[in-house]
Design a protein around this motif. Structure first.
Motif, PDB file in Angstrom:
ATOM      1  N   TYR A 173     -23.853-107.076 -24.862  1.00 50.11           N
ATOM      2  CA  TYR A 173     -23.440-108.410 -25.281  1.00 50.11           C
ATOM      3  C   TYR A 173     -23.155-108.495 -26.779  1.00 50.11           C
ATOM      4  CZ  TYR A 173     -23.326-113.455 -25.908  1.00 50.11           C
ATOM      5  OH  TYR A 173     -22.942-114.729 -26.248  1.00 50.11           O
ATOM      6  N   GLN A 174     -24.004-107.901 -27.592  1.00 53.50           N
ATOM      7  CA  GLN A 174     -23.829-107.996 -29.041  1.00 53.50           C
ATOM      8  C   GLN A 174     -22.798-107.012 -29.596  1.00 53.50           C
ATOM      9  OE1 GLN A 174     -25.002-110.352 -30.773  1.00 53.50           O
ATOM     10  NE2 GLN A 174     -26.829-111.134 -29.744  1.00 53.50           N
ATOM     11  N   GLU A 175     -22.266-106.167 -28.765  1.00 49.92           N
ATOM     12  CA  GLU A 175     -21.265-105.184 -29.198  1.00 49.92           C
ATOM     13  C   GLU A 175     -19.873-105.787 -29.046  1.00 49.92           C
ATOM     14  OE1 GLU A 175     -21.893-101.578 -26.995  1.00 49.92           O
ATOM     15  OE2 GLU A 175     -24.059-101.672 -27.306  1.00 49.92           O
ATOM     16  N   GLU A 176     -19.457-106.536 -30.052  1.00 47.08           N
ATOM     17  CA  GLU A 176     -18.166-107.204 -29.980  1.00 47.08           C
ATOM     18  C   GLU A 176     -17.031-106.187 -30.122  1.00 47.08           C
ATOM     19  OE1 GLU A 176     -19.175-111.669 -31.500  1.00 47.08           O
ATOM     20  OE2 GLU A 176     -18.323-110.305 -32.982  1.00 47.08           O
ATOM     21  N   THR A 194     -19.252-112.894 -28.919  1.00 50.63           N
ATOM     22  CA  THR A 194     -20.417-113.667 -28.500  1.00 50.63           C
ATOM     23  C   THR A 194     -20.109-115.158 -28.608  1.00 50.63           C
ATOM     24  OG1 THR A 194     -21.353-113.736 -30.722  1.00 50.63           O
ATOM     25  CG2 THR A 194     -21.966-111.855 -29.329  1.00 50.63           C
TER      26      THR A 194
END
Length: 246
Positions: A173-176, A194
């Motif tokens: 999720y935090q790996e844009e 995000t």
């Protein structure tokens, strides 16, 4: 390089066939939600970013808008829009959203339906939108929900041995950044962000948030597409309404 998947002949043929069926996530989930967020179209000037075949531009005119400019990277889409949804109050421009230049023009409402996730530089997009809005103008957009775009793998429904859906897998999720999918053709690129990035970039550029919608299907959609019941388990889209204050 900016992606123009809609001018791929295979993709365009399949996409148009899907939209003409009238039985889609757009018809029953995304479009009702984004339309519900609009305060009014009466006498408003509208910029439609990622206008596709012009159905929404025509809807705006039919509901009282004074002028609409529709922008799309796809020549196929623009030609279809001019043919099927033309109107003297609608101007269509074939251009990537990122390259759009509209000198000495500002709008009451800028709207974008499921195009933002194709844009690599979200901050630059928001800066451009700000420059094109009148004071107190609205920016409303829909995008694929971050819980849909997050995972690097495409098959996110975890199923039992009978093929029944157990749960939705969320990871990365935090790996844009870039995600590559198959949708009619290989190599369809979207960009994962995000929820906090989607919202805070607006706030940092002088917008105030007015509404966030994680839509479910309208009742007629559940009758025609029973699988839309899964929108209750995880939303496909998010709709964000903001207003520009100067």
């Amino acid at each position: 390089m900016k992606q123009n998947i809609y001018d791929n002949p295979v993709f365009f043929r399949e996409y148009i066939s899907l939209r003409e069926s009238g039985v889609t996530y757009n018809d029953f989930v995304e479009q009702p939600a984004i339309k519900s967020a609009i305060s009014t179209l009466k006498n408003k000037t509208i910029l439609d970013l990622g206008c596709g075949t012009g159905q929404f531009a025509k809807y705006c005119i039919e509901n009282g808008a004074s002028k609409v400019i529709g922008v799309d990277i796809s020549r196929n889409m623009i030609e279809q829009a001019k043919k099927e949804n033309g109107d003297k109050k609608i101007e269509y421009i074939c251009s990537p959203i990122e390259d759009l230049e509209l000198h000495n023009q500002k709008f009451d409402l800028i709207i974008s339906s499921l195009a933002v996730h194709y844009i690599e530089d979200y901050t630059k997009l928001i800066v451009k939108v700000r420059s094109l809005l009148h004071e107190n103008g609205e920016f409303i957009f829909s995008t694929e929900h971050p819980i849909v775009t997050a995972r690097n793998e495409e098959n996110n429904w975890m199923k039992d041995s009978n093929g029944e859906k157990l749960h939705w897998a969320l990871d990365n999720y935090q790996e844009e950044g870039k995600r590559e999918h198959n949708w009619y053709v290989d190599g369809v690129i979207v960009y994962h962000r995000t929820i906090s990035t989607l919202i805070n970039t607006l706030i940092d550029n002088g917008f105030i948030l007015e509404k966030i919608i994680e839509p479910q299907s309208i009742p007629s959609g559940l009758e025609k597409m029973p699988k839309l019941v899964n929108e209750r388990r995880r939303p496909s889209f998010i709709v964000i309404k903001s207003r520009m204050l100067r």
